[in-house]
Design an enzyme around this catalytic site. Structure first.
Site, PDB file in Angstrom:
ATOM      1  N   TRP A   1       0.873  -1.184   0.000  1.00  0.00           N
ATOM      2  CA  TRP A   1       0.000   0.000   0.000  1.00  0.00           C
ATOM      3  C   TRP A   1       0.912   1.236   0.000  1.00  0.00           C
ATOM      4  O   TRP A   1       1.837   1.309   0.828  1.00  0.00           O
ATOM      5  CB  TRP A   1      -0.865  -0.054   1.263  1.00  0.00           C
ATOM      6  CG  TRP A   1      -1.808   1.083   1.450  1.00  0.00           C
ATOM      7  CD1 TRP A   1      -2.665   1.611   0.533  1.00  0.00           C
ATOM      8  CD2 TRP A   1      -2.001   1.826   2.671  1.00  0.00           C
ATOM      9  NE1 TRP A   1      -3.386   2.638   1.099  1.00  0.00           N
ATOM     10  CE2 TRP A   1      -2.996   2.795   2.411  1.00  0.00           C
ATOM     11  CE3 TRP A   1      -1.438   1.764   3.947  1.00  0.00           C
ATOM     12  CZ2 TRP A   1      -3.432   3.691   3.374  1.00  0.00           C
ATOM     13  CZ3 TRP A   1      -1.887   2.652   4.911  1.00  0.00           C
ATOM     14  CH2 TRP A   1      -2.872   3.606   4.615  1.00  0.00           C
TER      15      TRP A   1
ATOM     16  N   ASP B   1      -1.135  -6.278   8.940  1.00  0.00           N
ATOM     17  CA  ASP B   1      -2.133  -5.259   8.604  1.00  0.00           C
ATOM     18  C   ASP B   1      -3.300  -5.987   7.934  1.00  0.00           C
ATOM     19  O   ASP B   1      -3.142  -6.561   6.858  1.00  0.00           O
ATOM     20  CB  ASP B   1      -1.492  -4.244   7.644  1.00  0.00           C
ATOM     21  CG  ASP B   1      -2.459  -3.129   7.253  1.00  0.00           C
ATOM     22  OD1 ASP B   1      -3.571  -3.073   7.804  1.00  0.00           O
ATOM     23  OD2 ASP B   1      -2.080  -2.311   6.382  1.00  0.00           O
TER      24      ASP B   1
ATOM     25  N   LYS C   1     -13.637  -1.192   5.325  1.00  0.00           N
ATOM     26  CA  LYS C   1     -14.153  -1.911   4.165  1.00  0.00           C
ATOM     27  C   LYS C   1     -15.211  -2.936   4.575  1.00  0.00           C
ATOM     28  O   LYS C   1     -16.269  -3.008   3.966  1.00  0.00           O
ATOM     29  CB  LYS C   1     -13.028  -2.626   3.414  1.00  0.00           C
ATOM     30  CG  LYS C   1     -11.677  -1.941   3.462  1.00  0.00           C
ATOM     31  CD  LYS C   1     -11.551  -0.778   2.520  1.00  0.00           C
ATOM     32  CE  LYS C   1     -10.264  -0.017   2.818  1.00  0.00           C
ATOM     33  NZ  LYS C   1      -9.806   0.859   1.807  1.00  0.00           N
TER      34      LYS C   1
HETATM   35  C1  LMR Z   1      -6.747   2.280  -0.782  1.00  0.00           C
HETATM   36  O1  LMR Z   1      -5.731   1.593  -0.751  1.00  0.00           O
HETATM   37  O2  LMR Z   1      -7.239   2.749  -1.822  1.00  0.00           O
HETATM   38  C2  LMR Z   1      -7.485   2.578   0.511  1.00  0.00           C
HETATM   39  O3  LMR Z   1      -6.894   1.888   1.553  1.00  0.00           O
HETATM   40  C3  LMR Z   1      -7.669   4.025   0.760  1.00  0.00           C
HETATM   41  C4  LMR Z   1      -6.406   4.722   1.156  1.00  0.00           C
HETATM   42  O4  LMR Z   1      -6.419   5.356   2.224  1.00  0.00           O
HETATM   43  O5  LMR Z   1      -5.416   4.696   0.429  1.00  0.00           O
END
Ligand code: LMR
Length: 397
Positions: free
Chosen positions: A130, A211, A246
């Site tokens: 992420w 996570d 989510k």
């Molecule tokens: C995403 O990965 O799109 C979500 O978790 C929203 C974010 O905060 O990035």
């Protein structure tokens, strides 16, 4: 003083969200930010959440502060959701849980706690991950190292390279893992991988930090927790950051939790006191609304049944979009095989097309995709899928 500041780069995901909002085209499609949309393209409030809100309206008698660790019922129910009702760790006293402001808040509390325990701590993050993991955890002060996770050419987890790197992680370092529905690749560790990493954590002495932001959206509520439950049984120390954004659709309510597993119950008490101090220094106490709803839903048989069935609907709709999309774009002139999208789990997969093709999708068709080519499968619906498939085939031409 402020004249010293330079503008920062826009966040790759949230920046895309505002670009999409500003696009006047009617046919535009948002495959960017990880938010669930139903078949009409709407992000609904779950019925179970609405029902809990109605009850809360009647019973909530105060808006006074919560305690620093947040709502006790929420914390207890979240731990049971993550670990399973019968997990042996629940009776050991080795757990410390705090409600946190969303999954991001949970990650940050986890990072700050690690730094209190070890001022020069290092965290290993898989690539890719992420995009906010490195800024969030590195911004707290953790040193960042990386391990290979996903091979974008082979379109699968590079298991051998990952395990080889994890074998080198020194004792006392922390390793970040995605509990399920890997963001951004959708490629999840299978149970045998979790078992192997658990063995490595034991033999090397590293501490996993899991996570889990999508429990229930991958293979189901129980299967998605395999890694957490296995590690919680086997390891002396573990950190779990979870989010209700989510799976309860509570995005803006900033609802999450952080759980620390310590070697003993007396150690867990110390961890809790330190984590409370971390929270007090950052935000004092977490917002109540979302956590009160989740606690109520998980504690009430009827609401819980309703929530689980809605969550299952979400999971199945995403799965069916995966499969329909792949079927509609498989006969493309570039000969690209998209079958990986069917095999993967959760909201995301990489489309795996070029930067130019991605740019054309946005410019010519109003289709918004994160620059890594991560698509949110939940942005696809029965109305836009034909348009999307044709657009992808056109840019691949
Ligand atoms: C995403 O990965 O799109 C979500 O978790 C929203 C974010 O905060 O990035």
């Amino acid at each position: 003083m402020f004249e010293n500041l330079k503008p920062t780069q826009t966040d790759p995901i949230l920046g895309l969200m505002s670009a999409f909002r500003n696009d006047p085209r009617k046919e535009k499609i948002d495959l960017g930010v990880g938010v669930y949309m139903d078949d009409s393209g709407h992000t609904p409030v779950m019925k179970a959440v609405k029902a809990a809100e109605a009850r809360l309206f009647d019973v909530e008698g105060t808006k006074s502060y919560q305690a620093i660790p947040g709502d006790a019922l929420f914390n207890e129910r979240m731990v049971r959701l993550l670990l399973g009702d019968g997990h042996e760790i629940l009776t050991t006293g080795r757990l410390s849980t705090l409600q946190a402001p969303g999954g991001s808040g949970a990650l940050r509390v986890g990072a700050e706690l690690i730094l209190r325990a070890k001022t020069d701590a290092t965290i290993w993050i898989g690539t890719p991950s992420w995009p906010n993991h490195v800024p969030l955890l590195g911004g707290a002060g953790l040193s960042i190292r990386q391990y290979p996770y996903y091979d974008t050419n082979l379109r699968e987890i590079c298991v051998d390279a990952m395990m080889e790197t994890l074998k080198l992680v020194p004792r006392g370092d922390v390793v970040l893992l995605h509990g399920c529905c890997h963001n951004p690749s959708g490629a999840d560790l299978d149970p045998s991988h979790w078992d192997e990493i658990t063995e490595l954590a034991l033999s090397r002495g590293f501490i996993p930090f899991i996570d889990i932001a999508y429990q229930g959206l991958g293979k189901g509520l129980e299967d998605d927790a395999y890694g957490i439950r296995t590690m919680a049984s086997a390891l002396p120390e573990l950190i779990i950051a979870s989010s209700c954004s989510k799976n309860f659709g509570l995005y803006r309510e900033r609802t999450g939790s952080v759980t620390f597993i310590s070697g003993s119950s007396s150690q867990a008490d110390i961890v809790l006191s330190q984590a409370k101090a971390v929270a007090r220094q950052m935000y004092s106490m977490p917002p109540a609304h979302g956590a009160l709803l989740v606690g109520m839903i998980l504690d009430n048989e009827e609401l819980r049944r309703q929530w689980q069935s809605e969550l299952e609907e979400v999971r199945c709709r995403i799965l069916s979009m995966r499969s329909i999309l792949v079927d509609q774009i498989k006969n493309n002139n570039a000969g690209i095989n998209f079958e990986h999208i069917k095999r993967q789990s959760g909201m995301f997969s990489f489309l795996g097309i070029s930067d130019q093709q991605l740019e054309r999708l946005r410019k010519d068709f109003g289709i918004y995709i994160v620059s890594s080519t991560r698509i949110n499968l939940a942005g696809i619906n029965s109305t836009n899928i034909g348009y999307l498939a044709e657009a992808i085939k056109t840019v691949l031409h």
